[in-house]
Design a protein around this motif. Structure first.
Motif, PDB file in Angstrom:
ATOM      1  N   ASP A  68      73.233 -17.640  -8.428  1.00  0.00           N
ATOM      2  CA  ASP A  68      72.944 -18.797  -7.565  1.00  0.00           C
ATOM      3  C   ASP A  68      74.121 -19.769  -7.670  1.00  0.00           C
ATOM      4  OD1 ASP A  68      70.507 -17.605  -7.026  1.00  0.00           O
ATOM      5  OD2 ASP A  68      69.477 -18.656  -8.634  1.00  0.00           O
ATOM      6  N   ALA A  69      75.200 -19.434  -6.985  1.00  0.00           N
ATOM      7  CA  ALA A  69      76.493 -20.071  -7.228  1.00  0.00           C
ATOM      8  C   ALA A  69      76.687 -21.407  -6.525  1.00  0.00           C
ATOM      9  CB  ALA A  69      77.610 -19.112  -6.812  1.00  0.00           C
ATOM     10  N   ARG A  70      75.811 -21.756  -5.584  1.00  0.00           N
ATOM     11  CA  ARG A  70      75.938 -23.034  -4.877  1.00  0.00           C
ATOM     12  C   ARG A  70      75.068 -24.084  -5.576  1.00  0.00           C
ATOM     13  NH1 ARG A  70      73.521 -22.657   0.234  1.00  0.00           N
ATOM     14  NH2 ARG A  70      74.442 -24.681   0.689  1.00  0.00           N
ATOM     15  N   ILE A  71      75.693 -25.174  -6.005  1.00  0.00           N
ATOM     16  CA  ILE A  71      74.970 -26.230  -6.710  1.00  0.00           C
ATOM     17  C   ILE A  71      75.106 -27.526  -5.919  1.00  0.00           C
ATOM     18  CG2 ILE A  71      74.691 -27.468  -8.893  1.00  0.00           C
ATOM     19  CD1 ILE A  71      76.212 -25.170 -10.252  1.00  0.00           C
ATOM     20  N   LEU A  72      73.985 -28.114  -5.535  1.00  0.00           N
ATOM     21  CA  LEU A  72      73.974 -29.357  -4.770  1.00  0.00           C
ATOM     22  C   LEU A  72      73.659 -30.537  -5.683  1.00  0.00           C
ATOM     23  CD1 LEU A  72      72.053 -28.305  -1.526  1.00  0.00           C
ATOM     24  CD2 LEU A  72      74.524 -28.536  -1.839  1.00  0.00           C
ATOM     25  N   PHE A  73      74.483 -31.560  -5.597  1.00  0.00           N
ATOM     26  CA  PHE A  73      74.222 -32.823  -6.281  1.00  0.00           C
ATOM     27  C   PHE A  73      74.030 -33.900  -5.220  1.00  0.00           C
ATOM     28  CE2 PHE A  73      76.406 -30.411  -9.544  1.00  0.00           C
ATOM     29  CZ  PHE A  73      75.769 -30.794 -10.713  1.00  0.00           C
ATOM     30  N   GLN A  74      73.053 -34.765  -5.421  1.00  0.00           N
ATOM     31  CA  GLN A  74      72.809 -35.864  -4.480  1.00  0.00           C
ATOM     32  C   GLN A  74      73.139 -37.188  -5.155  1.00  0.00           C
ATOM     33  OE1 GLN A  74      69.308 -35.549  -2.123  1.00  0.00           O
ATOM     34  NE2 GLN A  74      69.141 -37.756  -1.761  1.00  0.00           N
ATOM     35  N   LYS A  75      74.013 -37.965  -4.497  1.00  0.00           N
ATOM     36  CA  LYS A  75      74.397 -39.264  -5.027  1.00  0.00           C
ATOM     37  C   LYS A  75      73.308 -40.297  -4.745  1.00  0.00           C
ATOM     38  CE  LYS A  75      78.580 -40.589  -4.329  1.00  0.00           C
ATOM     39  NZ  LYS A  75      79.803 -41.008  -3.625  1.00  0.00           N
ATOM     40  N   ASP A  76      73.434 -41.433  -5.387  1.00  0.00           N
ATOM     41  CA  ASP A  76      72.461 -42.511  -5.181  1.00  0.00           C
ATOM     42  C   ASP A  76      72.423 -42.953  -3.728  1.00  0.00           C
ATOM     43  OD1 ASP A  76      71.906 -42.415  -7.865  1.00  0.00           O
ATOM     44  OD2 ASP A  76      73.268 -44.052  -8.393  1.00  0.00           O
ATOM     45  N   THR A  77      73.535 -42.797  -3.033  1.00  0.00           N
ATOM     46  CA  THR A  77      73.609 -43.191  -1.623  1.00  0.00           C
ATOM     47  C   THR A  77      72.875 -42.203  -0.712  1.00  0.00           C
ATOM     48  OG1 THR A  77      75.682 -41.980  -1.350  1.00  0.00           O
ATOM     49  CG2 THR A  77      75.834 -44.305  -1.993  1.00  0.00           C
TER      50      THR A  77
END
Length: 417
Positions: A68-77
Motif C-alpha cells: 500500500d505504497a500511497r500515503i495521504l497526509f491531511q494538513k490542518d488547512t
C-alpha cells in the motif's frame, strides 16, 4: 543495430481508450488468451492454458506482493499531500526496510510538495494493536524524487505493518480511478508472498488455485522468483532513442534452489509468467556470465546494468555454464540466495538465453515492456497487437493476455558450452 540506437517511435500503436480494462473480469481465468507461435495466432481463455503447454515445461512465477505504497497526509488547512513510496533509500535492502522498527528512509514521489512547509507531516493510526503516531520528514530532494524518513512511536510495528493502516493500494495511473475494496484482492496474484512491489506482476493475475492445480496435474512444474516491481514500469520512453532513456532498476530475490531448478530444466522448456519473471531469469544468466569473467566479483559487481546484455564479453556462454558459475559464486560466498538490483533492458537485438516463451498482458505503446515483446517475437509484435485490437481483447493491467513463443529457441545455448 545496438539497442541504444533504437527509435521508440518504431514501437508504438494506437490504443483506443475504451480498450483499456479498468476493472478485472469476475473470474480471473476467463480472461482471453492469445497464443502466438511461429507466426500463427489463435485465441482461447486462460482456463484452457494447460492444453497449450507441454507436460515437460517449467513455469516461472513472480511471487512479489503489492504494498500500500500511497500515503495521504491531511494538513490542518484541509489540503492533502500524497507520498508515493518507490524504494528504500540508498544502502537499505528492501526486505530490511519493510521489517524496520521505529523509523526508515525511502525514496518517494510527493504530490503537493510545494504545500509541505512544516518539518513533519503527521497522522494518527488506529489499529487493533493500539494507536500509532506516524510521521514523515523530508530529508533531501534529488530531481523529482524525495528522500523521506518515516518514523512512528510504537516499536511493536514494522514498517510493512504500518503501510496496511497508513497506505493505499497504488493502481496504475492509466486506470484513471481510485482503488476500491475489490482491488485489494484482485490486484494481487493468488500466490503473492513477499511484499515490496508498487505494481502487480499482472500476467499472474489470471491464475487461480484451480488452474494451478490443473497445470500440476498435467505434470507441468512451477518455480518462483521475486522481482519487486517499481513505478518505472509505467514510465513511457520519452527520449527519441533508447540511449537517452535510463532503464529503471528493480530488486530481485532468487534462492539457490531455484537456480538449480532452472539448471536441471535445461534444455527443456522454461516459460515465464510475466515480463518480471523473464527479466529475473535472464538477469541470472548475465550475473552468471559476470561470475565466469570474475569469480571473485562482489555482489554489486554482479548486478546487471542497462547495457550489459549487449556489451559484456562471453556473449555466447551457454545458459548451463552461466547458471553453474552463479551457483559456484553463491557457494563461495556462503549465500543461499541472490538479493540485488537488476537494470536489464530487453529490447530488439537481445537473444533470449533461458526462456522459451512468455505469458504476458498487452502493454502500453512506447514502453520498455513493448520493446521486450518485440525482442522475443520480432516484427510480429505488430501482427499480435493488431489481432488483439481487432478481436476485442482487453488491454493493460486488468486486461487479457497472451502466450508468446520466442522466435528462436534458447535450447541450443542451454546445451552447448
Amino acid at each position: 543495430m545496438h539497442p541504444s540506437q533504437l527509435q521508440i517511435s518504431d514501437y508504438t500503436y494506437e490504443l483506443p481508450d475504451e480498450r483499456i480494462a479498468r476493472y478485472p473480469l469476475t473470474e480471473r481465468d476467463l480472461s482471453k488468451l492469445l497464443i502466438y507461435k511461429e507466426g500463427a495466432i489463435e485465441s482461447d481463455v486462460y482456463r484452457h492454458l494447460p492444453q497449450h503447454l507441454p507436460a515437460t515445461a517449467l513455469l516461472v512465477f513472480n511471487n512479489t506482493k503489492v504494498i500500500d505504497a500511497r500515503i495521504l497526509f491531511q494538513k490542518d488547512t484541509g489540503s492533502k499531500i500524497e507520498i508515493f513510496c518507490l524504494e528504500p533509500a540508498a544502502g537499505v535492502e528492501l526486505t530490511q526496510a519493510m521489517m524496520s522498527l521505529e523509523k526508515v528512509r525511502w525514496t518517494c514521489l510527493v504530490g503537493g510538495a510545494g504545500k509541505w512547509k512544516q518539518q513533519f507531516l503527521e497522522k494518527e493510526l488506529h489499529t487493533p494493536k493500539g494507536n500509532v503516531l506516524f510521521r514523515a520528514e523530508k530529508i533531501n530532494q534529488q530531481g523529482g524524487n524525495f528522500e523521506i524518513e518515516f518514523s512512528w512511536n510504537n516499536s511493536w510495528f514494522t514498517f510493512a505493518e504500518l503501510l496496511h493502516f497508513a497506505g493505499i493500494l497504488p493502481l496504475p495511473p492509466y486506470l484513471q480511478r481510485q482503488s476500491e475494496a475489490a482491488d485489494y484482492d484482485r490486484y494481487q496474484t493468488v500466490y503473492a508472498r513477499y511484499e515490496g512491489s508498487v505494481a502487480a506482476p499482472t500476467a499472474g493475475l489470471h491464475f487461480t488455485p484451480k488452474l494451478l492445480l490443473k497445470l500440476q496435474e498435467k505434470g507441468i512444474k512451477h518455480s518462483f522468483v521475486t522481482l519487486h516491481v517499481g513505478a518505472g514500469t509505467f514510465q513511457p520512453v520519452k527520449a527519441a532513442t533508447m540511449q537517452d532513456h535510463p532503464m529503471h532498476r528493480e530488486w530481485i530475490e532468487v534462492n539457490a534452489a531455484t537456480i538449480k531448478e532452472l539448471l536441471e530444466q535445461l534444455p527443456k522448456l522454461v516459460i515465464t509468467v510475466g515480463t518480471t519473471s523473464l527479466r529475473t531469469i535472464e538477469s541470472l544468466y548475465w550475473m552468471g556470465v559476470k561470475a565466469l569473467l570474475n569469480s571473485n566479483a562482489t555482489l554489486e559487481e554482479l548486478e546487471v546494468q542497462q547495457w550489459d546484455a549487449y556489451d559484456l564479453p562471453l556473449q555466447n556462454a551457454s545458459a548451463k555454464d552461466a547458471l553453474q558459475a552463479l551457483l559456484g559464486w553463491l557457494q563461495q560466498q556462503n549465500l543461499e540466495q541472490i538479493i540485488c538490483h537488476t537494470q536489464i533492458l530487453i529490447a530488439p537485438g537481445y537473444t533470449v538465453r533461458i526462456a522459451s516463451a512468455i505469458i504476458t498482458n498487452f502493454h502500453q505503446p512506447n514502453s520498455t515492456l513493448l520493446l521486450l515483446v518485440a525482442a522475443l517475437i520480432g516484427d510480429d509484435w505488430r501482427k499480435v497487437y493488431d489481432y488483439a485490437l481487432k478481436n476485442d481483447f482487453r488491454f493493460l493491467s486488468y486486461g487479457d493476455g497472451s502466450l508468446l513463443w520466442t522466435s528462436e529457441s534458447p535450447s541450443s545455448l542451454a546445451c552447448n558450452s
